[in-house]
Design a protein around this motif. Sequence first.
Motif, PDB file in Angstrom:
ATOM      1  N   ALA A   1      42.680  -0.470  49.890  1.00 16.88           N
ATOM      2  CA  ALA A   1      41.448  -1.182  50.242  1.00 16.88           C
ATOM      3  C   ALA A   1      41.201  -2.375  49.332  1.00 16.88           C
ATOM      4  CB  ALA A   1      40.255  -0.224  50.183  1.00 16.88           C
ATOM      5  N   GLN A   2      41.828  -2.380  48.160  1.00 19.47           N
ATOM      6  CA  GLN A   2      41.667  -3.503  47.230  1.00 19.47           C
ATOM      7  C   GLN A   2      42.990  -4.217  46.959  1.00 19.47           C
ATOM      8  OE1 GLN A   2      39.120  -3.108  43.772  1.00 19.47           O
ATOM      9  NE2 GLN A   2      38.630  -1.010  44.354  1.00 19.47           N
ATOM     10  N   GLY A   3      43.937  -4.082  47.851  1.00 20.55           N
ATOM     11  CA  GLY A   3      45.243  -4.684  47.619  1.00 20.55           C
ATOM     12  C   GLY A   3      45.784  -5.362  48.861  1.00 20.55           C
TER      13      GLY A   3
ATOM     14  N   GLY B   1      49.204  -5.255  44.664  1.00 20.02           N
ATOM     15  CA  GLY B   1      48.170  -6.276  44.700  1.00 20.02           C
ATOM     16  C   GLY B   1      46.784  -5.743  44.391  1.00 20.02           C
ATOM     17  N   PHE B   2      46.683  -4.539  43.845  1.00 20.49           N
ATOM     18  CA  PHE B   2      45.380  -3.958  43.500  1.00 20.49           C
ATOM     19  C   PHE B   2      44.642  -4.902  42.563  1.00 20.49           C
ATOM     20  CE2 PHE B   2      42.842  -1.244  40.564  1.00 20.49           C
ATOM     21  CZ  PHE B   2      41.960  -0.703  41.490  1.00 20.49           C
ATOM     22  N   CYS B   3      43.358  -5.172  42.859  1.00 19.55           N
ATOM     23  CA  CYS B   3      42.640  -6.189  42.104  1.00 19.55           C
ATOM     24  C   CYS B   3      41.519  -5.622  41.248  1.00 19.55           C
ATOM     25  CB  CYS B   3      42.076  -7.253  43.057  1.00 19.55           C
ATOM     26  SG  CYS B   3      41.042  -6.588  44.383  1.00 19.55           S
ATOM     27  N   GLY B   4      41.467  -4.289  41.120  1.00 19.76           N
ATOM     28  CA  GLY B   4      40.476  -3.687  40.235  1.00 19.76           C
ATOM     29  C   GLY B   4      40.978  -3.639  38.803  1.00 19.76           C
ATOM     30  N   GLY B   5      40.124  -3.164  37.898  1.00 18.69           N
ATOM     31  CA  GLY B   5      40.485  -3.060  36.489  1.00 18.69           C
ATOM     32  C   GLY B   5      41.110  -1.711  36.162  1.00 18.69           C
TER      33      GLY B   5
END
Length: 205
Positions: A29-31, A70-74
């Motif tokens: 969901a974040q990638g 491509g996960f864009c979280g920390g």
Amino acid sequence: MARPDIVVFDLGKVLLDFDYVIVASKIAAQGKLLAKEVLGIIGQTPLLFRYETGLLSKAQFFAEVCAGTGFCGGLQEFSELFGDIFFPIQPMIELHAELQRSGIPTYIFSNTNELATEHIRKRFPFFNTFNGYILSYEHGAMKPDARLYEVVERKSGRRQAEILYLDDRPENIAAGAARGWQVILQETPQKTRTAIEKLGLLNHG
């Protein structure tokens, strides 16, 4: 069979169930990948093997997952997502508590990683009540590697039939049996309880 002195528990699929699909969906969901593609990166893969044998740090594992998905979280968010895949197998947790009340020392023996154990220690109080822990990422080997079984024997001071070992994977059980350990292949909690009762390990008051 002789009454064993200690009981050694596998963790996943014995005391806690788990599902990597949960974290794969959240990372997707974040990638940039679909959940099934993420699962191909973080599931039972060479990347996870490297992490669970201590070849990668938590930060290095996170960096490789981010590069691949491509996960864009920390890192903190990722840690919470990656750890939050476990569900208690309550009859087995209760069985462990009964063994402790009967005075039987117990150990965790698991192929696992730092992210998982950090989460489990916080969320599942029973995990903190064992006499010792043999965790793959701390010893550079994974079951069924004989080196990890040797660690169990050194830490516990027990060997051969003094050890009763519970695991859901036949190859891991076979490696224990080859060392003379008593073994139970985890199929259902009731089958495991029955086998332990036959060994006289539970006090019934």
